[in-house]
Motif scaffolding. Structure first.
Motif, short mmCIF file in Angstrom:
data_model
loop_
_atom_site.label_atom_id
_atom_site.label_comp_id
_atom_site.label_asym_id
_atom_site.label_seq_id
_atom_site.Cartn_x
_atom_site.Cartn_y
_atom_site.Cartn_z
N VAL A 1 -2.58 -1.88 3.10
CA VAL A 1 -1.23 -1.81 2.53
C VAL A 1 -0.12 -1.74 3.57
CG1 VAL A 1 -1.98 -0.74 0.37
CG2 VAL A 1 -1.36 0.72 2.31
N ASN B 1 -8.11 -2.62 0.46
CA ASN B 1 -6.90 -1.86 0.10
C ASN B 1 -5.92 -1.72 1.25
OD1 ASN B 1 -8.06 -1.30 -2.52
ND2 ASN B 1 -9.29 0.28 -1.52
N SER C 1 -4.08 3.01 2.99
CA SER C 1 -3.22 4.19 2.98
C SER C 1 -3.89 5.39 3.63
CB SER C 1 -2.81 4.54 1.54
OG SER C 1 -3.94 4.89 0.76
N ASN D 1 2.58 2.64 -2.30
CA ASN D 1 1.22 2.40 -1.82
C ASN D 1 0.63 3.62 -1.11
OD1 ASN D 1 1.33 -0.28 -2.70
ND2 ASN D 1 2.12 -1.01 -0.74
#
Length: 399
Positions: A53, A51, A69, A103
């Motif tokens: 971002v 994940n 994030s 995001n």
């Protein structure tokens, strides 16, 4: 010079005109950011972190390091995109800023860190400021609710880190930066609880974090049951008794924004005293870009921290508009910006699109030393915009 520029502004200029690095630095930043946007998809594909971002820094091999994030740095890159949009009014930056801000929005619910302020306010906060999107407003309020769960009324502060074996209730000077989210949430919601928490945190930090010379400890550890101070130490500085450069910048910026939001003169005096410590320190280099710690033992061979310099410049532009020392404060900020623009910028088309080089992340952990870091670029762009507004006779803060 434009005769319509107020006399008060003229007092904040050097040599009879207002310095404005933005005219050259922003177009350079645009080209670098274009390069970074093109590099990000491949960096995400190659990332070992799920994940991922946002870009954070460069690896030791020169590759773009992407982060999820949840990383405290994640909101800075979306914030950079918002700043580019603010200056240029180019919709390509608006589109990118919206995409990268989306995001970060899940972080509004992360109760496990004080950094929800950094993550949400630098991204969503700037987005709301520039668009007044009602959705962003709700995210900010929710993030403030989340951050407020970390407040202990006995201590009077927001807890910084969890699960620290030796620190039951650590509060770091960085946490001053998260108060802006709380102040904004009160204005948006009408709920004064957020404002009161911010003021309590600022007052307690002012009481316990600072030494007689107005340098700051990095970490103050409290007893959560009594509010007593247990430890005064460091995590990212050279020593418990030293002045970690970026920490001094967090304090300077934090009390400046607290004065903006409250008009409590104690905060203005605190910011002025911190500024005096920083800019009269014998170990501050001539170019005003500090070593990573003012007490580093290997000065003048110690690594510099451009991120601290950019942060300090941005704070000083704002402080210059409140203080009777405003002319000198603005000159100091201009000097920093000249140094950063001339000697700390990346070469065009290099460094995967980062703007500034020579920042220091966490020297004691041998992490991110003499590298570009996204928060350096964020505060550099913010300082450029603030300097530009002063040059044009406008308010340094746009809300």
């Amino acid at each position: 010079m434009n005769k319509l520029i107020p006399v008060a502004l003229c007092l904040l200029t050097t040599a009879g005109y207002a310095q404005n690095n933005a005219k050259k630095a922003i177009p350079f930043a645009e080209k670098q950011t274009d390069l970074m946007l093109k590099a990000i998809p491949a960096a995400i594909a190659a990332s070992t972190k799920p994940n991922a971002v946002s870009p954070r820094t460069l690896s030791t091999t020169g590759e773009l390091v992407m982060i999820p994030s949840k990383d405290w740095v994640s909101g800075f890159f979306p914030g950079e995109l918002w700043y580019l949009y603010e200056y240029t009014h180019n919709n390509k930056w608006l589109t990118a800023a919206k995409a990268y801000t989306t995001n970060i929005e899940p972080e509004q619910f992360d109760k496990g860190t004080h950094d929800v302020g950094f993550k949400i306010y630098c991204s969503v906060g700037n987005g709301y400021r520039l668009t007044k999107d009602a959705h962003y407003k709700e995210v900010i309020i929710q993030a403030a609710k989340t951050l407020s769960t970390r407040f202990n009324p006995i201590v009077g502060c927001i807890k910084s880190w969890d699960n620290r074996k030796n620190w039951p209730f650590p509060v770091i000077i960085d946490n001053m930066m998260n108060l802006e989210l709380l102040f904004e949430a009160t204005k948006l919601s009408g709920d004064s609880t957020f404002h009161k928490i911010a003021v309590s945190h600022a007052n307690t930090t002012m009481k316990n974090h600072f030494r007689p010379d107005y340098s700051s400890y990095h970490v103050i550890d409290y007893d959560p049951q009594t509010g007593a101070v247990l430890h005064k130490q460091t995590h990212q500085g050279y020593a418990d008794s030293s002045a970690w450069a970026r920490g001094q910048g967090w304090g300077l910026y934090g009390y400046t924004l607290c004065y903006r939001e409250t008009r409590n003169k104690a905060y203005l005096q605190q910011a002025e005293a911190i500024a005096k410590f920083i800019f009269s320190h014998p170990n501050l280099p001539k170019d005003k870009v500090p070593y990573w710690d003012f007490n580093a033992p290997d000065i003048p061979n110690a690594p510099r921290d451009a991120s601290a310099a950019a942060l300090m410049a941005s704070a000083m532009y704002e402080l210059s508009t409140y203080s009777s020392n405003g002319k000198q404060y603005k000159k100091t900020a201009d000097d920093i910006m000249n140094s950063l623009s001339k000697r700390y910028q990346a070469k065009p088309g290099e460094s995967k699109g980062f703007i500034l080089l020579h920042s220091t992340g966490h020297k004691p952990a041998n992490s991110e030393i003499d590298v570009p870091i996204s928060y350096a670029d964020y505060y550099y762009l913010e300082a450029l915009l603030r300097q530009n507004r002063l040059a044009n006779g406008q308010s340094v803060i746009v809300q």
